[in-house]
Write a protein that holds these residues in place. Sequence first.
Motif, PDB file in Angstrom:
ATOM      1  N   PHE A  22      -3.178   5.382  -4.614  1.00 53.71           N
ATOM      2  CA  PHE A  22      -2.995   4.645  -5.864  1.00 53.71           C
ATOM      3  C   PHE A  22      -1.593   4.025  -5.950  1.00 53.71           C
ATOM      4  O   PHE A  22      -1.421   2.973  -6.554  1.00 53.71           O
ATOM      5  N   VAL A  23      -0.620   4.707  -5.348  1.00 47.46           N
ATOM      6  CA  VAL A  23       0.741   4.154  -5.345  1.00 47.46           C
ATOM      7  C   VAL A  23       0.761   2.804  -4.603  1.00 47.46           C
ATOM      8  O   VAL A  23       1.390   1.847  -5.045  1.00 47.46           O
ATOM      9  N   ASP A  24       0.018   2.728  -3.495  1.00 44.05           N
ATOM     10  CA  ASP A  24      -0.069   1.467  -2.745  1.00 44.05           C
ATOM     11  C   ASP A  24      -0.532   0.326  -3.649  1.00 44.05           C
ATOM     12  O   ASP A  24       0.054  -0.760  -3.648  1.00 44.05           O
ATOM     13  N   GLY A  25      -1.587   0.583  -4.411  1.00 37.62           N
ATOM     14  CA  GLY A  25      -2.129  -0.440  -5.316  1.00 37.62           C
ATOM     15  C   GLY A  25      -1.157  -0.787  -6.417  1.00 37.62           C
ATOM     16  O   GLY A  25      -0.982  -1.958  -6.768  1.00 37.62           O
ATOM     17  N   SER A  26      -0.473   0.242  -6.959  1.00 39.90           N
ATOM     18  CA  SER A  26       0.475  -0.001  -8.043  1.00 39.90           C
ATOM     19  C   SER A  26       1.682  -0.785  -7.536  1.00 39.90           C
ATOM     20  O   SER A  26       2.175  -1.672  -8.226  1.00 39.90           O
ATOM     21  N   LEU A  27       2.135  -0.452  -6.331  1.00 40.90           N
ATOM     22  CA  LEU A  27       3.265  -1.192  -5.747  1.00 40.90           C
ATOM     23  C   LEU A  27       2.895  -2.648  -5.529  1.00 40.90           C
ATOM     24  O   LEU A  27       3.666  -3.552  -5.834  1.00 40.90           O
ATOM     25  N   MET A  28       1.688  -2.859  -5.024  1.00 41.79           N
ATOM     26  CA  MET A  28       1.216  -4.222  -4.766  1.00 41.79           C
ATOM     27  C   MET A  28       1.150  -5.003  -6.079  1.00 41.79           C
ATOM     28  O   MET A  28       1.441  -6.193  -6.112  1.00 41.79           O
ATOM     29  N   SER A  29       0.752  -4.308  -7.137  1.00 43.90           N
ATOM     30  CA  SER A  29       0.643  -4.964  -8.439  1.00 43.90           C
ATOM     31  C   SER A  29       2.030  -5.189  -9.048  1.00 43.90           C
ATOM     32  O   SER A  29       2.352  -6.289  -9.491  1.00 43.90           O
ATOM     33  N   GLY A  30       2.862  -4.143  -9.051  1.00 46.56           N
ATOM     34  CA  GLY A  30       4.179  -4.226  -9.681  1.00 46.56           C
ATOM     35  C   GLY A  30       5.149  -5.123  -8.938  1.00 46.56           C
ATOM     36  O   GLY A  30       5.969  -5.795  -9.538  1.00 46.56           O
ATOM     37  N   LEU A  43       1.955  -5.833   2.897  1.00 48.51           N
ATOM     38  CA  LEU A  43       1.160  -4.756   2.312  1.00 48.51           C
ATOM     39  C   LEU A  43       1.933  -3.437   2.344  1.00 48.51           C
ATOM     40  O   LEU A  43       2.437  -3.052   3.403  1.00 48.51           O
ATOM     41  N   PRO A  44       2.017  -2.734   1.216  1.00 53.80           N
ATOM     42  CA  PRO A  44       2.550  -1.378   1.284  1.00 53.80           C
ATOM     43  C   PRO A  44       1.434  -0.459   1.801  1.00 53.80           C
ATOM     44  O   PRO A  44       0.338  -0.451   1.250  1.00 53.80           O
ATOM     45  N   TYR A  80     -10.821  -0.506  -3.982  1.00 55.15           N
ATOM     46  CA  TYR A  80     -10.076  -1.748  -3.820  1.00 55.15           C
ATOM     47  C   TYR A  80     -10.913  -2.952  -3.395  1.00 55.15           C
ATOM     48  O   TYR A  80     -10.586  -4.081  -3.739  1.00 55.15           O
TER      49      TYR A  80
END
Lengths: 175, 285
Positions: A22-30, A43-44, A80
Amino acid sequence: MAFWQLTRLRVVYPIVLLFLLFVDGSLMSGMGGIFTAFPWHILPVLTLGWLFYAVQFDAETDMPFWLYVILIGVLFDMYYTGIFGTYTLAFVSSVAVMMQLHKVLDERLLSGLFMFLVGLIVYLLVTYVAGFITGVSSVGLTAFMLFEVMPTVILNVMIAAVGYYPVWSLFQFLR
Amino acid sequence: MRKIFSSRTVVTIIIAVIVIVGLIAGSNWWAKRTNTPPFIQRFGNDLAGGVSRVIAMPTNAVGRTANSIGNLLDTFSENRDLKSKIDEYAQNKVRLQTIEEENASLKKQLKLQATLTDYKTVSAVTISRSPTTWQSQLVINKGLNSGLKKGMPVLAGAGIIGRISEVNTTNAKVALISDTSEEANRFAITIKGDDGDVNGIVTNFNREKNQLIMGQVTSDNKIKKGDLVKTSGLGGIIPAGIFVGTVTSVTKDDYGLSKQINIEPAADLGNITTVVVAVSEIGAQ
């Protein structure tokens, strides 16, 4: 189960793995403005980094590692993309390649990072090929290597290097 | 000669490849056919969305701070440009309000119900963005509960950014226009040229140039660089009059038979923290 058993690697490892997904997705979003600033597409991949640590520090003997790899791939696909198979295959093949390399390479930091670099390239190439199967690919291989693979590898290998010794200590503590 | 793989391994690999390719192609086909995913997948996605919302709080805050610092550096020149535009903006706003009122009263006289330009909006917050090579999708915090449906257009900042590609109970996925899959950016658009409108659909996205492509245009109407592109409303689900972008160039297609219009999207697809889903009143009926 006694409380101390909750601090065992087999319990902590999958929780962190799930968290990093979930951190990967949040980093990509933020940080989307930086990661997808034209023409880059970075990509993170912290989830794969966590799988790399398990391979490098031989943690797969302490837990049902392959089950975690497959489950995280399925969850990634479900949450995702909504298309099953791509990232499950990407995670499995990347980890399989890293494991084969781990048998050949020694235990040093640089050997480990080289192994992660190859694992990352395998991971990204599998997703690139899967794009052709689903008909969504729109970038030539050269642009893909230059604007996605190269920066993604640099970013994630750097993160893996920074976390290498702290994670090694954590694994020692949890064993 | 020593064999690298045993026959058993080769057979296993071949079977695994066939199964996985089948799974990818099959689930892609299924996702296109259905409006909402199966119950188990929806349940899993709702659960994952809940966890993601909690984790998104600190990372979004960090992202916002980084973007704010970036914005701060451009503030001076941006402020100068904006000041020059603001008088024009106020005048346009007053004019728009007058025309809207006039339009509503004329519609009433004609006993017209909702038309292609009428839409309601649902605001949502981005909770995650898929860290994937292709099909970069956003996860937003509104879903079936807020009346969202697959295919609805999503706007952010200056214009359209994509369409809803999957709806779960409490969250939904947005396929961005930068995605080349059919459900993401094949929508009807119109360009106001000097001699009249040119209608067509977005046929592709060129990721290497960051441009939308409107292909197979046979109209003789003159289109030039800088012309505005908006949705035409044809097809029903996407309302008319949503800003898409501006024309950057007009080229011949590969065979020289028709024109290809390259469009620079108006919306910034990088920083998307909040979005607005446009619910067409015609589509909702």
